[in-house]
Design a protein around this motif. Structure first.
Motif, short mmCIF file in Angstrom:
data_model
loop_
_atom_site.label_atom_id
_atom_site.label_comp_id
_atom_site.label_asym_id
_atom_site.label_seq_id
_atom_site.Cartn_x
_atom_site.Cartn_y
_atom_site.Cartn_z
N LEU A 192 -36.19 -70.56 -9.37
CA LEU A 192 -36.23 -71.60 -10.32
C LEU A 192 -35.19 -72.45 -10.45
O LEU A 192 -35.58 -73.88 -10.15
CB LEU A 192 -37.03 -71.15 -11.80
CG LEU A 192 -37.88 -70.13 -11.53
CD1 LEU A 192 -38.30 -69.65 -13.13
CD2 LEU A 192 -39.41 -71.12 -11.33
N PRO A 193 -34.17 -71.91 -10.55
CA PRO A 193 -32.91 -73.23 -10.54
C PRO A 193 -32.85 -74.09 -9.43
O PRO A 193 -32.53 -75.22 -9.57
CB PRO A 193 -31.62 -72.30 -10.81
CG PRO A 193 -32.18 -71.27 -11.55
CD PRO A 193 -33.50 -70.62 -10.62
N SER A 194 -33.04 -73.52 -8.22
CA SER A 194 -32.66 -74.35 -7.03
C SER A 194 -33.98 -74.89 -6.35
O SER A 194 -34.11 -75.63 -5.45
CB SER A 194 -32.01 -73.34 -5.98
OG SER A 194 -32.95 -71.98 -5.65
N GLY A 195 -35.17 -73.99 -6.83
CA GLY A 195 -36.50 -74.47 -6.07
C GLY A 195 -36.59 -73.89 -4.86
O GLY A 195 -37.74 -74.35 -4.33
N VAL A 196 -35.71 -72.93 -4.35
CA VAL A 196 -36.18 -72.26 -3.00
C VAL A 196 -37.09 -71.29 -2.94
O VAL A 196 -37.28 -70.66 -4.06
CB VAL A 196 -34.63 -71.66 -2.64
CG1 VAL A 196 -34.94 -70.68 -1.35
CG2 VAL A 196 -33.43 -72.38 -2.44
N VAL A 197 -38.06 -71.49 -2.16
CA VAL A 197 -39.30 -70.56 -2.27
C VAL A 197 -39.11 -69.76 -0.68
O VAL A 197 -39.01 -70.39 0.25
CB VAL A 197 -40.60 -71.16 -2.27
CG1 VAL A 197 -41.81 -70.44 -2.11
CG2 VAL A 197 -40.59 -72.27 -3.50
N VAL A 198 -39.45 -68.50 -0.85
CA VAL A 198 -39.45 -67.56 0.29
C VAL A 198 -40.70 -66.67 0.00
O VAL A 198 -41.36 -66.58 -0.78
CB VAL A 198 -38.22 -66.62 0.68
CG1 VAL A 198 -37.25 -67.42 0.92
CG2 VAL A 198 -38.06 -65.87 -0.86
N ALA A 199 -41.71 -66.53 1.39
CA ALA A 199 -42.86 -65.77 1.26
C ALA A 199 -43.07 -65.02 2.50
O ALA A 199 -42.66 -65.04 3.52
CB ALA A 199 -43.96 -66.70 1.23
#
Length: 363
Positions: free
Chosen positions: A247-254
């Motif tokens: 959430l703080p950086s907005g980085v998303v991994v899937a």
């Protein structure tokens, strides 16, 4: 010019550690001292060899110029001095390289990400070519490759693919591969024989352990969902795929490749740690680059670093101006090492020049 005072201090420190180890320290101190002793030993061996060669060179020169030396002996001494000069220069260069600051991540494995860029289906096919190149290069180096996530292209190749390459020293060899790779070739579907240009982006991140970067569980949003694509009926019936948002950086991994939700979460966390650590390194490097820029090691993802020209069978690395007419051998992984070695040499030369300018810093 090598810093003699620095070399003396390193020799003294090595001797000090050796003495401390023989004195029987406690278990924790023994482990710490043994590691430092092991790290220093290769450099100390080079320093001792250099000092010995320098002494022999001084003796040979003295003998060659001494008026009391007979002519035949003086000639032999001159020959020996000439040979020793080359030996001293080689050893001095090895010591200089060993004195350069080490990247703490060089011995780690890597997280490799390849994404198709401009060029549609042709870009996805090229991304597949690049990924296979790195797979083969990894195999030649005795490393293992574990695919973390992928999205296939409609005509083959990959829209994007992420993999972990496990093996000591993988990051040291692959870290200069980050950037935009461009391909020029005639697509199989092109009837007029017109050359198309497309691109793919490569990111090489060091494998990061939990101790390297702290992630607060409260900063994460974890979603599970049904995987799509290949994998059989099971993959679509269970919610095994995992998406993690920092959430703080907005980085998303899937990650959705494993049937086990637990394994997918572990893989996603590994990928997230690598991306967050890389973002921190990039901030640090950008600040450092404001003062001086080591071009090869910049890691700028938007930089066009290499062109693969199929009609001419050549590969050009634009950062160091090197062209090799070995395109098939490079894509097979066999000749990629030539590019890797050239980039490493260029980077070391830049570091050496910087070290000379700053007087080699402090020990």
């Amino acid at each position: 010019m090598l810093p003699d005072a620095r070399l003396d201090q390193l020799l003294a420190r090595h001797a000090e550690i050796e003495h401390a180890l023989t004195a029987g320290p406690d278990a924790d101190a023994y482990v710490r001292l043994s590691r430092e002793f092991s790290d220093l030993s290769p450099l100390i061996e080079r320093i001792k060899a250099l000092r010995a060669a320098e002494r022999e060179l001084d003796e040979a020169r003295t003998l060659a110029t001494d008026p009391s030396t007979d002519r035949e002996m003086a000639a032999l001494a001159e020959e020996e001095a000439a040979s020793l000069e080359g030996q001293v220069e080689t050893l001095a260069h090895e010591v200089r390289l060993a004195l350069l600051p080490k990247d703490a991540m060089d011995e780690r494995g890597v997280i490799l990400e390849v994404r198709a860029g401009t060029g549609g289906d042709e870009a996805a096919l090229f991304a597949g070519d690049l990924f296979r190149m790195y797979e083969r290069f990894a195999a030649l180096n005795g490393w293992s490759v574990e695919v973390l996530s992928l999205s296939e292209g409609t005509a083959g190749g990959y829209k994007e693919i992420a993999a972990a390459i496990h093996g000591r020293g993988a990051y040291a060899k692959l870290k200069f591969e980050s950037g935009v790779h461009r391909v020029q070739r005639v697509p199989e579907t092109e009837g007029s024989g017109r050359i198309h240009t497309s691109a793919a982006t490569v990111a090489v991140l060091p494998e990061v352990e939990e101790v390297d970067i702290a992630i607060d569980e409260g900063d994460l949003r974890i979603d599970v969902f049904r995987a799509s694509g290949a994998g059989g009926q099971h993959v679509n019936k269970t919610e095994s795929a995992v998406r993690i948002t920092h959430l703080p950086s907005g980085v998303v991994v899937a990650v959705q490749d494993e049937r086990s939700q637990h394994k997918n979460k572990a893989r996603a966390m590994s990928l997230l740690r690598a991306r967050l650590y890389d973002a921190e390194r990039e901030k640090r490097d950008t600040a450092r680059a404001a003062d001086r820029r080591l071009q090869v090691g910049s890691g700028d993802r938007s930089e066009r670093i290499r062109t693969y020209n199929f009609p001419q069978g050549r590969v050009t690395d634009h950062r160091i101006g090197l062209t090799l007419h070995k395109l098939p051998e490079i894509l097979s992984g066999e000749a990629l090492g030539e590019l890797v070695d050239a980039l490493t040499t260029e980077h070391q030369a830049a570091l050496l020049a910087e070290a000379e300018d700053t007087g080699w810093g402090q020990p």
